[in-house]
Design a protein around this motif. Structure first.
Motif, PDB file in Angstrom:
ATOM      1  N   PRO A  60       7.967 -11.766 -20.622  1.00  0.00           N
ATOM      2  CA  PRO A  60       6.958 -11.245 -21.549  1.00  0.00           C
ATOM      3  C   PRO A  60       6.985  -9.723 -21.653  1.00  0.00           C
ATOM      4  N   TRP A  61       7.296  -9.051 -20.547  1.00  0.00           N
ATOM      5  CA  TRP A  61       7.390  -7.592 -20.591  1.00  0.00           C
ATOM      6  C   TRP A  61       8.520  -7.164 -21.513  1.00  0.00           C
ATOM      7  N   TYR A  62       9.670  -7.813 -21.389  1.00  0.00           N
ATOM      8  CA  TYR A  62      10.814  -7.457 -22.229  1.00  0.00           C
ATOM      9  C   TYR A  62      10.495  -7.681 -23.707  1.00  0.00           C
ATOM     10  N   VAL A  63       9.895  -8.829 -24.000  1.00  0.00           N
ATOM     11  CA  VAL A  63       9.582  -9.158 -25.394  1.00  0.00           C
ATOM     12  C   VAL A  63       8.630  -8.124 -25.986  1.00  0.00           C
ATOM     13  N   GLU A  64       7.610  -7.756 -25.221  1.00  0.00           N
ATOM     14  CA  GLU A  64       6.643  -6.791 -25.734  1.00  0.00           C
ATOM     15  C   GLU A  64       7.284  -5.422 -25.952  1.00  0.00           C
ATOM     16  N   GLY A  69       9.105  -1.448 -29.942  1.00  0.00           N
ATOM     17  CA  GLY A  69      10.152  -0.506 -30.305  1.00  0.00           C
ATOM     18  C   GLY A  69      10.625   0.379 -29.176  1.00  0.00           C
ATOM     19  N   ALA A  70      10.131   0.129 -27.955  1.00  0.00           N
ATOM     20  CA  ALA A  70      10.570   0.930 -26.811  1.00  0.00           C
ATOM     21  C   ALA A  70      11.964   0.526 -26.356  1.00  0.00           C
ATOM     22  N   MET A  71      12.357  -0.723 -26.641  1.00  0.00           N
ATOM     23  CA  MET A  71      13.665  -1.243 -26.278  1.00  0.00           C
ATOM     24  C   MET A  71      14.275  -1.918 -27.499  1.00  0.00           C
ATOM     25  N   SER A  72      15.564  -1.667 -27.738  1.00  0.00           N
ATOM     26  CA  SER A  72      16.242  -2.221 -28.906  1.00  0.00           C
ATOM     27  C   SER A  72      16.677  -3.654 -28.653  1.00  0.00           C
ATOM     28  N   ALA A  73      16.395  -4.528 -29.606  1.00  0.00           N
ATOM     29  CA  ALA A  73      16.817  -5.927 -29.482  1.00  0.00           C
ATOM     30  C   ALA A  73      18.330  -6.045 -29.526  1.00  0.00           C
ATOM     31  N   VAL A  74      18.963  -5.211 -30.342  1.00  0.00           N
ATOM     32  CA  VAL A  74      20.420  -5.204 -30.455  1.00  0.00           C
ATOM     33  C   VAL A  74      20.945  -4.017 -29.660  1.00  0.00           C
ATOM     34  N   THR A  75      21.748  -4.303 -28.662  1.00  0.00           N
ATOM     35  CA  THR A  75      22.263  -3.270 -27.756  1.00  0.00           C
ATOM     36  C   THR A  75      23.607  -2.768 -28.255  1.00  0.00           C
ATOM     37  N   HIS A  93      18.904   2.996 -25.496  1.00  0.00           N
ATOM     38  CA  HIS A  93      17.668   2.241 -25.253  1.00  0.00           C
ATOM     39  C   HIS A  93      17.833   0.746 -25.502  1.00  0.00           C
ATOM     40  N   GLY A  94      19.052   0.250 -25.265  1.00  0.00           N
ATOM     41  CA  GLY A  94      19.315  -1.181 -25.370  1.00  0.00           C
ATOM     42  C   GLY A  94      18.786  -1.923 -24.153  1.00  0.00           C
ATOM     43  N   ILE A  95      19.060  -3.214 -24.113  1.00  0.00           N
ATOM     44  CA  ILE A  95      18.544  -4.070 -23.040  1.00  0.00           C
ATOM     45  C   ILE A  95      19.349  -3.864 -21.761  1.00  0.00           C
ATOM     46  N   GLY A  96      18.645  -3.702 -20.646  1.00  0.00           N
ATOM     47  CA  GLY A  96      19.295  -3.336 -19.391  1.00  0.00           C
ATOM     48  C   GLY A  96      20.361  -4.308 -18.935  1.00  0.00           C
ATOM     49  N   GLN A  97      20.093  -5.606 -19.020  1.00  0.00           N
ATOM     50  CA  GLN A  97      21.086  -6.594 -18.571  1.00  0.00           C
ATOM     51  C   GLN A  97      22.361  -6.509 -19.397  1.00  0.00           C
ATOM     52  N   VAL A  98      22.223  -6.310 -20.688  1.00  0.00           N
ATOM     53  CA  VAL A  98      23.397  -6.258 -21.565  1.00  0.00           C
ATOM     54  C   VAL A  98      24.233  -5.020 -21.255  1.00  0.00           C
ATOM     55  N   LEU A  99      23.577  -3.911 -21.050  1.00  0.00           N
ATOM     56  CA  LEU A  99      24.287  -2.675 -20.724  1.00  0.00           C
ATOM     57  C   LEU A  99      24.943  -2.754 -19.346  1.00  0.00           C
ATOM     58  N   TYR A 263       6.899  -2.565 -17.692  1.00  0.00           N
ATOM     59  CA  TYR A 263       5.538  -2.998 -18.008  1.00  0.00           C
ATOM     60  C   TYR A 263       4.807  -1.976 -18.877  1.00  0.00           C
ATOM     61  N   GLU A 264       5.442  -0.838 -19.171  1.00  0.00           N
ATOM     62  CA  GLU A 264       4.887   0.155 -20.090  1.00  0.00           C
ATOM     63  C   GLU A 264       5.482  -0.124 -21.471  1.00  0.00           C
ATOM     64  N   ALA A 265       4.828  -0.993 -22.198  1.00  0.00           N
ATOM     65  CA  ALA A 265       5.428  -1.593 -23.396  1.00  0.00           C
ATOM     66  C   ALA A 265       5.798  -0.599 -24.483  1.00  0.00           C
ATOM     67  N   ASP A 266       5.077   0.508 -24.575  1.00  0.00           N
ATOM     68  CA  ASP A 266       5.308   1.428 -25.693  1.00  0.00           C
ATOM     69  C   ASP A 266       6.095   2.677 -25.310  1.00  0.00           C
ATOM     70  N   LYS A 267       6.620   2.706 -24.093  1.00  0.00           N
ATOM     71  CA  LYS A 267       7.340   3.900 -23.635  1.00  0.00           C
ATOM     72  C   LYS A 267       8.806   3.579 -23.353  1.00  0.00           C
ATOM     73  N   ARG A 268       9.695   4.384 -23.896  1.00  0.00           N
ATOM     74  CA  ARG A 268      11.117   4.208 -23.594  1.00  0.00           C
ATOM     75  C   ARG A 268      11.378   4.497 -22.123  1.00  0.00           C
ATOM     76  N   SER A 269      12.216   3.675 -21.525  1.00  0.00           N
ATOM     77  CA  SER A 269      12.430   3.760 -20.081  1.00  0.00           C
ATOM     78  C   SER A 269      13.165   5.026 -19.663  1.00  0.00           C
ATOM     79  N   GLY A 270      14.324   5.260 -20.277  1.00  0.00           N
ATOM     80  CA  GLY A 270      15.118   6.424 -19.891  1.00  0.00           C
ATOM     81  C   GLY A 270      15.815   6.268 -18.560  1.00  0.00           C
ATOM     82  N   CYS A 271      15.821   5.067 -17.991  1.00  0.00           N
ATOM     83  CA  CYS A 271      16.462   4.905 -16.688  1.00  0.00           C
ATOM     84  C   CYS A 271      17.986   4.922 -16.826  1.00  0.00           C
ATOM     85  N   GLY A 272      18.659   5.175 -15.718  1.00  0.00           N
ATOM     86  CA  GLY A 272      20.116   5.223 -15.706  1.00  0.00           C
ATOM     87  C   GLY A 272      20.677   4.359 -14.598  1.00  0.00           C
ATOM     88  N   HIS A 273      21.939   3.997 -14.724  1.00  0.00           N
ATOM     89  CA  HIS A 273      22.617   3.170 -13.723  1.00  0.00           C
ATOM     90  C   HIS A 273      23.984   3.773 -13.388  1.00  0.00           C
TER      91      HIS A 273
END
Length: 357
Positions: A60-64, A69-75, A93-99, A263-273
Motif C-alpha cells: 500500500p505504501w508503494y501504491v500511494e 507522484g513521488a515514485m514513477s510507475a515506469v522505471t 525516482h523509479g521503483i527501488g526493486q526494478v532499479l 511511508y512518506e507518500a508525497d515526498k521523493r525518496s532520493g535514496c541511493g544504492h
C-alpha cells in the motif's frame, strides 16, 4: 459452546496467488507487467523468509507513492558513468526493486567480464529486502554486497535527534542450491518491525527505540515517531554513517536528512544504492570455493552449544527453513491489517481478492 470455538481461524494464502494479486494491483496503477511481477515476488519472498516487516505490508505504501507522484510507475534509469567495471545510474525516482535488479544484472555481468563489478544508483526508492538481490547474485556465481541508505531513524551517537537512517546492507555468497546470506539494519531492529508491531497491536522490547521525548518505550506507536537505537551502541551508528557514504554521498544521491521513507507518500525518496559483485570463478575453482564454505559451516555447526541453545545456524539458514515450512503448511498467514489493506487496493482496482479470507 466456548468463546474459543467462535474464534475465526485465518486461512493461509498460497504464495503464488499472493504474488499474482500483488502484481495485478501494481499493474492497475501503471506498473509494467514484468516490473510488477518482480516487485510482488520480492515482497512475498520476504514474507516467506519470515520477514513480514518487508513483505506485502509495504505494497500500500508503494501504491500511494505512485499515486502521489513521488515514485514513477515506469522505471527508466539513465546511465551517468560507465568505465566497464563500474556503472553509475540515475534512477529518475523509479521503483527501488526494478532499479536494484538492473544494478544486480549489470554488476554480475561486469564481474564476469572484469572479475569485479560495481553499480551505483542515485534517486531511487525503497527496494524491499536487500537479501533478495544478493541471493540472486549468489545464484549467478558471485559473492555480492548491497548497501542502501534510508530516511533518518537514529540519532548520531551522543545526540537525541534522528539524522541517520537504518541504512541496511546485505552480503551473500553461493552455497549449494542456495546461499549463505546476511541482511541487517544498523539499528537495534529494522524500522519495518516496529511498523509491523504497531499494525499487530503488539508491544516492542524497551531496547528497540526511544519515544519522541527521549524515554525508553515499549509502545510501537511512540517508537515510530521517536528514535530507533543503534545496534552495538556507537558501532552501529558508525556503520550506518559509512553506509550513507557508500550509498548516498558516493553515488551523488541524497544522504542524512535528505532521504525520505516509503511511508512518506508525497515526498521523493532520493535514496541511493551500491551493488558490488565479485565473480567466484575469476578467483579459482567454484567447486573449491564451495568446499571451503562447507568447511566453515561444518566448523561453526560443530561448536559446543551454549546453555539454553538448541542449534547453531549459518547466515541465511533460518530464512531457507522458514520458506520451506510455509510451503509445507500450505501458505502464509498475514496480519489482519495487511489483509484489509490488500482488499481495499484490490477493490479500488476492480480485482477479485477472494484469496484473502
Amino acid at each position: 459452546m466456548t468463546a474459543a470455538s467462535h474464534k475465526v481461524v485465518q486461512e493461509r494464502v498460497v504464495p503464488q496467488q499472493l504474488i499474482d494479486l500483488s502484481a495485478s494491483i501494481l499493474e492497475s496503477n501503471g506498473v509494467p507487467a514484468a516490473d510488477a511481477a518482480l516487485i510482488a515476488d520480492s515482497l512475498v519472498q520476504s514474507d516467506l523468509w519470515g520477514h513480514q516487516s518487508h513483505g506485502v505490508l509495504r505494497l500500500p505504501w508503494y501504491v500511494e507513492r505512485i499515486r502521489q507522484g513521488a515514485m514513477s510507475a515506469v522505471t527508466a534509469p539513465e546511465t551517468l558513468a560507465d568505465t566497464g567495471s563500474l556503472l553509475l545510474m540515475d534512477g529518475k525516482h523509479g521503483i527501488g526493486q526494478v532499479l536494484t535488479e538492473r544494478a544486480r544484472v549489470e554488476a554480475v555481468a561486469r564481474a564476469k567480464a572484469h572479475g569485479v563489478g560495481a553499480v551505483g544508483v542515485r534517486n531511487s526508492n525503497h527496494f524491499g529486502t536487500a537479501m533478495y538481490f544478493t541471493r540472486r547474485a549468489a545464484a549467478d556465481g558471485c559473492v555480492s554486497m548491497l548497501t542502501t541508505n534510508a530516511s533518518p531513524a537514529m540519532a548520531p551517537w551522543g545526540g537525541r535527534e534522528k539524522v541517520i537512517g537504518t541504512n541496511p546492507w546485505s552480503i551473500a555468497a553461493p552455497y549449494g542450491d542456495s546461499a549463505v546470506a546476511v541482511d541487517i539494519a544498523n539499528t537495534a531492529v529494522a524500522r519495518g518491525k516496529i511498523y509491523l508491531a504497531r499494525q499487530r497491536g503488539e508491544q516492542i522490547p524497551d531496547t528497540w527505540a526511544l519515544s519522541p521525548e527521549g524515554a525508553t518505550t515499549t509502545d510501537a506507536a511512540q517508537a515510530v515517531h521517536g528514535v530507533i537505537l543503534p545496534m552495538a551502541g556507537h558501532k552501529g551508528y558508525a556503520i550506518a554513517f559509512m553506509m550513507d557514504i557508500l550509498s548516498g554521498v558516493l553515488t551523488g544521491s541524497k544522504s542524512g536528512k535528505g532521504v525520505h521513507g516509503p511511508y512518506e507518500a508525497d515526498k521523493r525518496s532520493g535514496c541511493g544504492h551500491m551493488f558490488l559483485a565479485i565473480d567466484v570463478e575469476t578467483l579459482g575453482s567454484p567447486e573449491e570455493f564451495q568446499a571451503r564454505v562447507q568447511g566453515l559451516i561444518d566448523e561453526v555447526k560443530s561448536t559446543p552449544l551454549a546453555q539454553n541453545a538448541t542449534e547453531i545456524f549459518y547466515p541465511g539458514e533460518i530464512e531457507d527453513r522458514n520458506a520451506v515450512h510455509v510451503q509445507e503448511e500450505g501458505g502464509l498467514v498475514l496480519p489482519d491489517q495487511t489483509i484489509e489493506d490488500l482488499r481495499q487496493l484490490a477493490t479500488e482496482a476492480g480485482i477479485d481478492a477472494a484469496i484473502l479470507r
